[in-house]
Structures are given as structure tokens and as C-alpha cells.
Scaffold this motif. Sequence first.
Motif, short mmCIF file in Angstrom:
data_model
loop_
_atom_site.label_atom_id
_atom_site.label_comp_id
_atom_site.label_asym_id
_atom_site.label_seq_id
_atom_site.Cartn_x
_atom_site.Cartn_y
_atom_site.Cartn_z
N LEU A 5 0.81 -1.22 0.00
CA LEU A 5 0.00 0.00 0.00
C LEU A 5 0.84 1.27 0.00
O LEU A 5 0.31 2.37 0.17
N ALA A 6 2.14 1.14 -0.19
CA ALA A 6 3.05 2.30 -0.10
C ALA A 6 2.74 3.36 -1.14
O ALA A 6 3.05 4.55 -0.94
N HIS A 7 2.12 2.99 -2.25
CA HIS A 7 1.86 3.97 -3.31
C HIS A 7 0.84 5.02 -2.89
O HIS A 7 0.70 6.06 -3.54
N TYR A 8 0.13 4.80 -1.78
CA TYR A 8 -0.85 5.77 -1.31
C TYR A 8 -0.20 6.93 -0.53
O TYR A 8 -0.84 7.96 -0.31
N SER A 31 -10.21 -5.29 1.03
CA SER A 31 -9.95 -6.32 0.03
C SER A 31 -8.51 -6.28 -0.48
O SER A 31 -8.02 -7.25 -1.07
N GLU A 32 -7.81 -5.15 -0.24
CA GLU A 32 -6.42 -5.05 -0.66
C GLU A 32 -5.48 -5.79 0.28
O GLU A 32 -4.35 -6.10 -0.09
N GLY A 37 -5.47 -4.89 10.89
CA GLY A 37 -5.97 -3.94 9.90
C GLY A 37 -6.14 -2.55 10.49
O GLY A 37 -5.83 -1.54 9.85
N GLN A 38 -6.61 -2.48 11.73
CA GLN A 38 -6.76 -1.18 12.39
C GLN A 38 -5.41 -0.55 12.66
O GLN A 38 -5.24 0.67 12.52
N TRP A 39 -4.44 -1.36 13.07
CA TRP A 39 -3.09 -0.82 13.29
C TRP A 39 -2.55 -0.22 12.00
O TRP A 39 -1.98 0.88 12.00
N LEU A 40 -2.74 -0.91 10.89
CA LEU A 40 -2.26 -0.42 9.60
C LEU A 40 -2.96 0.89 9.23
O LEU A 40 -2.30 1.85 8.79
N ASP A 79 -15.80 0.44 6.61
CA ASP A 79 -15.46 -0.79 5.90
C ASP A 79 -14.17 -0.65 5.11
O ASP A 79 -13.86 -1.48 4.25
N ARG A 80 -13.40 0.41 5.39
CA ARG A 80 -12.13 0.62 4.72
C ARG A 80 -11.00 0.61 5.76
O ARG A 80 -11.22 0.84 6.94
#
Length: 481
Positions: free
Chosen positions: A232-235, A246-247, A256-259, A379-380
Amino acid sequence: MRTTDRQPNKALRAARSGMTQGALADQVNAEIYRATGEVTVITAKSISDWERGWYTWPSADVRAALCRILGASDPEELGFYKRRTVRGLPELHPVVLSDLIESRGVIPAEASRAIELQAGRSFSGAELMLHHCVAEASGRGWLMIELTDQLSASLRRTDRWNAIVTSDADGKYYVSDGRRFAPRRGRHANRQPVASAHVIDELTTGIIWAVVNTDTALLADDAQLEISQMRLAHYVEQPVSEASMSEVPDLNPVAGQWLGSTFCSRHISAHLGRLSEAPFFWTREQCGEEAANWLLWNHKLEYLRSTSKRFTGIRRAFCVPEQEVETSPRYERVLLLLTMALMEAFGITVELTADPAAGEVGGFVLADGAIEANWLGGDRIWRVDARPRPERQSTYRDIARRLEVESVIACERSAGRLEAMADYLGISWSWFRRRCEELAAAGIDGIAQPRSRHLSTRGLDTAIRYIAHINTIEGVCLARC
């Protein structure tokens, strides 16, 4: 609310019929604006939460709008009801650890037993192995235990969490992280002390519950987190972005929350430079499970430290509806209070609203400009925007103005705000102060020390020390040193 406590709202779901949750949410926002002139942010997730039974009594404006839209005569016809709690009565939800060991004979002396720590909204639950040792001696502030060879061998295992439980002549029980007693090279497993400040109550239970659940989840996906961050670094350089779960489908909810939280912290920090005024922060956490990340995640503590050094006069507001208080066990409410103490320790003024509708607004920072960053409750993984649309900024300014004059815990002094928050949460302020003083003197690392490289107890320790010394300092020098 615990999953076992909630009941799906079938009446609301049936009344919605073929209408999508998003369409109903849009109609509710429009109806409230038509009736009151207030701009609200009801979302499809709001409707989903009500239908799933997470919230059973939305705000009056929402209830009225839903009744008009769905043709109901009253909220009860739509399956809504108000939970009632009488402050001061015994805790309705048991403190799992206390219930297990405060009955004599549940764990016989020199015996061991595995228990399941309770799951939560994101917590999956975790196993904790308790080993009961009888205190051989005691002194002022400590008890002395001696480990058997069998127990020492058991504590060497690294595939599970171990805790030592000991009891005194008065029948009180105390807990310590088993790793403190595990034999290491050059250290003998003989008589060792357990601090009497580690008595099992809502405070120590909340710490163990949060640390073990969070640590277990992050360790389980440690390698996957590294891969996900690279994927996900491109963001990172984008001023507006959102990442779907879904990524990174292989991450558990806590990972997921930590990320998402890590990304949002970096996004805000990267854009704070264009704000020239002391900012108002709107945070999404409503319960102790969600708030515990401030106490345990390394990047959250560094984020607090860097933002408090950049600005003075920061305000941070929480939305904690009464229903969240009524349906949360006391040990979880203690974590929420500790989180607010951590904010105050950094010189940040904490504000509170109980309006459930406000809880639907995502996280943002507001000064002479605005920054959106939200990773919780959707949901993201995250959604960020360095320059939100004017109409959204208008909503944020309305919230900030309202909190400035209507905060439930408004007070000139930090101690007054935190005492008011304790009262709102149904926690004895005198008990909380005394227990923080005891733990500040004894230290908290001996209760539950995280193993994940992403976690530490520094935030937790800062909050506890701040409460312990709140009469002599207001937090700024303590937190920034």
C-alpha cells in the motif's frame, strides 16, 4: 457491547424492506435537515449498526426521522428501546479474571488452568494460562513466591501467555506476567516478589485484557503487516486516498486497524504544517477496546508527543453515548478513562459529547484548515483527505463550536475534567486515583508486558503516573520530557 448481549433489530430491517441501507441513511440526513436545519452524517454503517443491535436507542432526531420515513407511530414499533442502568449497582458484566479466581478452589494451590479472555468488537479473544502460587511470605507492598521446577519449565513456553496468580492470608489475589518469572540464562528461578499493587480488580483486568488481546493479534500477522505496508506504499504521497480491506484480505481486524491508524497518523503529521492555529481533533473511539490503542501502540504515543510539541492549546473531543457506557463492562470503561488521562498528560484539553449522531462523523483535524483521516468504524482500512470539501468543513466547525460550549465534562482544570469523566463512566474517582498511585509506585510492566515490536506500555504508564501526581502537575512537563 458484547456480541452475546446484542439482539438484531428485525423490526427495523423489515420496515426498511427493499430500500438499501445507504438510501435510508440519505433520507434520514435529509429529513433531519428539513426538520431542524442541522447537518448530520448518518451512513449506511449507522443503519447496519442499528439493525445488528449494536445501538438500540439513537438520538431523538434520528428516531423521529426514521418514524416519519418508515411510517411508524413510535420508535418502539421500529424495534428501538432504551437500556436502563442504575449507577452504583454491582457490575452487570462480570470481570472475567476476577470471577475465575476470587472463588476459592477454582484454581487450587500450585495448579494451573487455561482461561479464555473475552472477545470484543475487534478482539478475537485470547487464551491465558494462570498458575496459582501460594505466597510464602509478605511485606509492605509485596508478596514473595517460590516457583516449583515444574512451573518454571511451564513458564519457558513462548507459544502462549502465562500469568502468575498468588493469594494472601486475607483471600486477595494478585497477578503478574509469567515472563517475569521464567528462568533465563544467568538468572535463577527462586523466591521472587509480586507487588501488592497488582491486586486483581477492574484496573489490572482491563490492562491484561487489552494487552493480551492486542499483542496476540499483532503477533499473529506480524509478517503480513510488513507485506501489506509495502503493498500500500503507493498511497503515501496522495493527498486523498482510501484503501479497501480487500487489498489486504489476510489481516485480522486488529492488525488492519493498526495499519489504518499508522497511515492516518502519518497523513495528519505530513499536512499539519499548513495549519497555523491550535487544532481541534475529533476522535472516533467510543469504548475502552477502541481507545486502548492510544495506551499501547507505539506510533500513537509518538504522534501525541509530536503534535503536542508543535501546538499548544490543542482540544480533542470524544463521542461516548450513554448507551456505550451502559453496555460496557467496568474494566473496559477504565481503559477509556486512562486514554483521556493520557491526552491530558500531553496538555490536550479533552471534551465529550454524548450525542450518538455525532459518533457517525469520521476523524478530522480542524484549525484554519481541515484534514480528514479515519480508520475506525468503517469498511475501509482508511480514508484520508488533506483538503475536505467546504460543506464537510462546515459540519466540522459546527461540531467544534458545539463542543466548546457544551462539553459534558467542561471544567477549567484537567483534574476536574477527568473526575467528571469518571463520574460519567460510573467509576469511583477516589478509587481510581488511589489505584493509579499504587501502580505508579510499583510499576505496570510486571502485570502484562507486550511482546510485539509495535506495542509498549509507555502510554499506559504515562497515563497512570499523570493521575497519580495530578495534584502537583498538569501533565505538560511529564508527557513531553
